[in-house]
Each structure stands twice: as structure tokens, then as C-alpha cells.
Write a protein that holds these residues in place. Structure first.
Motif, PDB file in Angstrom:
ATOM      1  N   CYS A 246       1.122  -1.180  -0.207  1.00 30.58           N
ATOM      2  CA  CYS A 246       0.086   0.517  -0.340  1.00 30.58           C
ATOM      3  C   CYS A 246       1.191   1.425   0.223  1.00 30.58           C
ATOM      4  O   CYS A 246       0.230   2.547  -0.522  1.00 30.58           O
ATOM      5  N   LYS A 247       2.020   1.174   0.530  1.00 31.92           N
ATOM      6  CA  LYS A 247       2.583   2.568   0.592  1.00 31.92           C
ATOM      7  C   LYS A 247       3.206   2.934  -0.281  1.00 31.92           C
ATOM      8  O   LYS A 247       3.628   3.414  -0.731  1.00 31.92           O
ATOM      9  N   ASP A 248       4.252   1.373  -1.175  1.00 25.84           N
ATOM     10  CA  ASP A 248       4.819   1.716  -2.056  1.00 25.84           C
ATOM     11  C   ASP A 248       3.563   2.285  -3.529  1.00 25.84           C
ATOM     12  O   ASP A 248       4.133   3.142  -4.588  1.00 25.84           O
ATOM     13  N   PHE A 249       2.512   1.383  -3.564  1.00 25.35           N
ATOM     14  CA  PHE A 249       1.986   1.878  -4.370  1.00 25.35           C
ATOM     15  C   PHE A 249       0.700   3.196  -4.042  1.00 25.35           C
ATOM     16  O   PHE A 249       1.292   3.686  -5.350  1.00 25.35           O
ATOM     17  N   ASN A 250       1.244   3.658  -2.607  1.00 29.30           N
ATOM     18  CA  ASN A 250       0.882   4.918  -2.902  1.00 29.30           C
ATOM     19  C   ASN A 250       1.464   5.841  -3.292  1.00 29.30           C
ATOM     20  O   ASN A 250       1.516   7.032  -3.980  1.00 29.30           O
ATOM     21  N   ALA A 251       2.872   5.887  -2.936  1.00 30.13           N
ATOM     22  CA  ALA A 251       3.945   6.513  -2.784  1.00 30.13           C
ATOM     23  C   ALA A 251       4.054   6.908  -4.906  1.00 30.13           C
ATOM     24  O   ALA A 251       4.296   7.900  -5.099  1.00 30.13           O
ATOM     25  N   ARG A 252       4.412   5.915  -5.561  1.00 30.21           N
ATOM     26  CA  ARG A 252       3.971   5.596  -6.793  1.00 30.21           C
ATOM     27  C   ARG A 252       3.035   6.245  -7.378  1.00 30.21           C
ATOM     28  O   ARG A 252       3.017   6.775  -8.860  1.00 30.21           O
ATOM     29  N   THR A 253       2.004   6.453  -7.017  1.00 30.38           N
ATOM     30  CA  THR A 253       0.915   6.720  -8.057  1.00 30.38           C
ATOM     31  C   THR A 253       0.421   8.122  -7.609  1.00 30.38           C
ATOM     32  O   THR A 253      -0.998   8.710  -8.051  1.00 30.38           O
ATOM     33  N   GLN A 254       1.208   8.980  -7.225  1.00 31.74           N
ATOM     34  CA  GLN A 254       0.710  10.249  -6.472  1.00 31.74           C
ATOM     35  C   GLN A 254       0.534  11.407  -7.195  1.00 31.74           C
ATOM     36  O   GLN A 254       0.110  12.449  -6.949  1.00 31.74           O
ATOM     37  N   LYS A 255       0.880  11.443  -8.382  1.00 35.08           N
ATOM     38  CA  LYS A 255       1.000  12.172  -9.230  1.00 35.08           C
ATOM     39  C   LYS A 255      -0.433  12.258 -10.120  1.00 35.08           C
ATOM     40  O   LYS A 255      -0.450  12.820 -10.783  1.00 35.08           O
ATOM     41  N   TYR A 256      -1.588  11.285  -9.943  1.00 33.47           N
ATOM     42  CA  TYR A 256      -2.197  11.484 -11.045  1.00 33.47           C
ATOM     43  C   TYR A 256      -3.561  11.265  -9.819  1.00 33.47           C
ATOM     44  O   TYR A 256      -3.503  11.463  -8.296  1.00 33.47           O
ATOM     45  N   LYS A 257      -5.189  11.828 -10.283  1.00 35.45           N
ATOM     46  CA  LYS A 257      -5.981  12.240  -9.201  1.00 35.45           C
ATOM     47  C   LYS A 257      -6.207  11.121  -8.515  1.00 35.45           C
ATOM     48  O   LYS A 257      -6.136   9.790  -9.164  1.00 35.45           O
ATOM     49  N   SER A 258      -6.685  11.096  -7.359  1.00 33.01           N
ATOM     50  CA  SER A 258      -7.407  10.306  -7.121  1.00 33.01           C
ATOM     51  C   SER A 258      -8.477   8.851  -7.291  1.00 33.01           C
ATOM     52  O   SER A 258      -8.181   8.031  -7.122  1.00 33.01           O
ATOM     53  N   ASP A 259      -8.902   9.586  -8.023  1.00 35.94           N
ATOM     54  CA  ASP A 259      -9.804   8.985  -8.733  1.00 35.94           C
ATOM     55  C   ASP A 259      -9.647   7.778 -10.128  1.00 35.94           C
ATOM     56  O   ASP A 259      -9.741   7.285 -10.708  1.00 35.94           O
ATOM     57  N   THR A 260      -8.358   8.143 -10.099  1.00 36.48           N
ATOM     58  CA  THR A 260      -7.791   7.251 -11.656  1.00 36.48           C
ATOM     59  C   THR A 260      -7.590   6.048 -11.230  1.00 36.48           C
ATOM     60  O   THR A 260      -7.017   5.467 -10.590  1.00 36.48           O
ATOM     61  N   PRO A 261      -8.532   4.690 -12.495  1.00 35.71           N
ATOM     62  CA  PRO A 261      -8.512   3.187 -11.923  1.00 35.71           C
ATOM     63  C   PRO A 261      -6.761   3.015 -12.085  1.00 35.71           C
ATOM     64  O   PRO A 261      -6.433   2.982 -13.002  1.00 35.71           O
ATOM     65  N   MET A 262      -5.882   2.114 -11.402  1.00 30.43           N
ATOM     66  CA  MET A 262      -4.835   2.322 -12.011  1.00 30.43           C
ATOM     67  C   MET A 262      -4.736   0.422 -12.777  1.00 30.43           C
ATOM     68  O   MET A 262      -4.389   0.130 -10.759  1.00 30.43           O
ATOM     69  N   ALA A 263      -4.392   0.252 -13.458  1.00 29.23           N
ATOM     70  CA  ALA A 263      -4.051  -1.157 -13.730  1.00 29.23           C
ATOM     71  C   ALA A 263      -2.858  -1.649 -12.586  1.00 29.23           C
ATOM     72  O   ALA A 263      -1.613  -1.293 -12.995  1.00 29.23           O
ATOM     73  N   VAL A 264      -2.650  -3.155 -11.853  1.00 30.12           N
ATOM     74  CA  VAL A 264      -1.508  -3.350 -11.043  1.00 30.12           C
ATOM     75  C   VAL A 264      -0.749  -5.147 -11.055  1.00 30.12           C
ATOM     76  O   VAL A 264      -1.932  -5.664 -11.393  1.00 30.12           O
ATOM     77  N   THR A 265      -0.399  -4.993 -11.450  1.00 31.93           N
ATOM     78  CA  THR A 265       0.340  -6.528 -12.078  1.00 31.93           C
ATOM     79  C   THR A 265       1.149  -6.892 -11.067  1.00 31.93           C
ATOM     80  O   THR A 265       2.989  -6.276 -10.765  1.00 31.93           O
TER      81      THR A 265
END
Length: 124
Positions: free
Chosen positions: A45-64
Motif C-alpha cells: 500500500c505504501k509503495d503503490f500510493n507513493a508511485r501513483t501520487q501524481k495521478y488524481k485519486s479517482d484514476t483507476p490504475m492497473a497493477v500486476t
């Protein structure tokens, strides 16, 4: 010297999720998906949130997520799909039920240009 066999870790599973940018929490869908392989939820959770902080919070991100048998993991985050950007620009929840026959919305050339401009860093 290490051999190739020592460098390769056995993979337990490959998990594919769609998580809102900056919104990974140890609750469903992330918690149950990672918990069954005994992965560190808070680290993900910490790593994912750090990597995706530049996107708006409602943006769906595909993660593998690649889960290894030693309870470690690696993950890659993909950019949001062009389809999501097009639907957001058009202001619709879903596309046409009959593509090619029924039009749900139209976009201006400016919208298409802005979406393409967001993806130009991937082309280079």
C-alpha cells in the motif's frame, strides 16, 4: 559466482488488480488478494500510493503483482487506459451498447489532443 538458478525466485502467483491511484488500503480488493499469499500489505500500500501520487485519486490504475514463494513481491503499475480518459472527457459512464449504430457522445479535437499529449512521454 551465482548461477542463473540462484537468481530466479520461484513465483507463487501473478495477481492483477485495478486500484484507484493513491487509494491502496489493506481492505478489499487488495487485502484478500495479497493476504492469501502472505504478502506484506502495508508495504504494498505504501509503495503503490507513493508511485501513483501524481495521478488524481479517482484514476483507476492497473497493477500486476508478482508474488514469490518466499513471501516477497514485485509490482508494476500501468498508466490508465485510453478508454478511461475518453469516457471521462465525454462525461459518460460507459460506451454504447451498440457500437457503430448508437452514438453516446462526441469529443472535440481538443479533448483528443489533450489525451494524446498526456501519453507523449510514453512514446519517446
Amino acid at each position: 559466482m551465482s548461477t542463473l538458478k540462484e537468481l530466479r525466485r520461484p513465483v507463487a502467483a501473478t495477481i492483477r488488480l485495478t486500484v484507484p491511484a493513491g487509494g491502496a488500503r489493506p481492505a478489499p480488493p487488495v487485502g484478500p488478494a495479497l493476504g492469501q499469499y502472505r504478502l506484506n500489505l502495508m508495504a504494498f500500500c505504501k509503495d503503490f500510493n507513493a508511485r501513483t501520487q501524481k495521478y488524481k485519486s479517482d484514476t483507476p490504475m492497473a497493477v500486476t503483482i508478482t508474488a514469490f514463494k518466499d513471501n516477497t513481491f514485485e509490482f508494476t503499475v500501468k498508466t490508465p487506459s485510453v478508454t478511461w480518459y475518453l469516457k471521462k472527457a465525454a462525461g459518460v459512464e460507459s460506451g454504447s451498447g451498440r457500437p457503430g449504430h448508437v452514438t453516446t457522445s462526441t469529443l472535440s479535437l481538443r479533448h483528443v489532443f489533450e489525451i494524446a499529449k498526456g501519453y507523449e512521454h510514453l512514446v519517446r
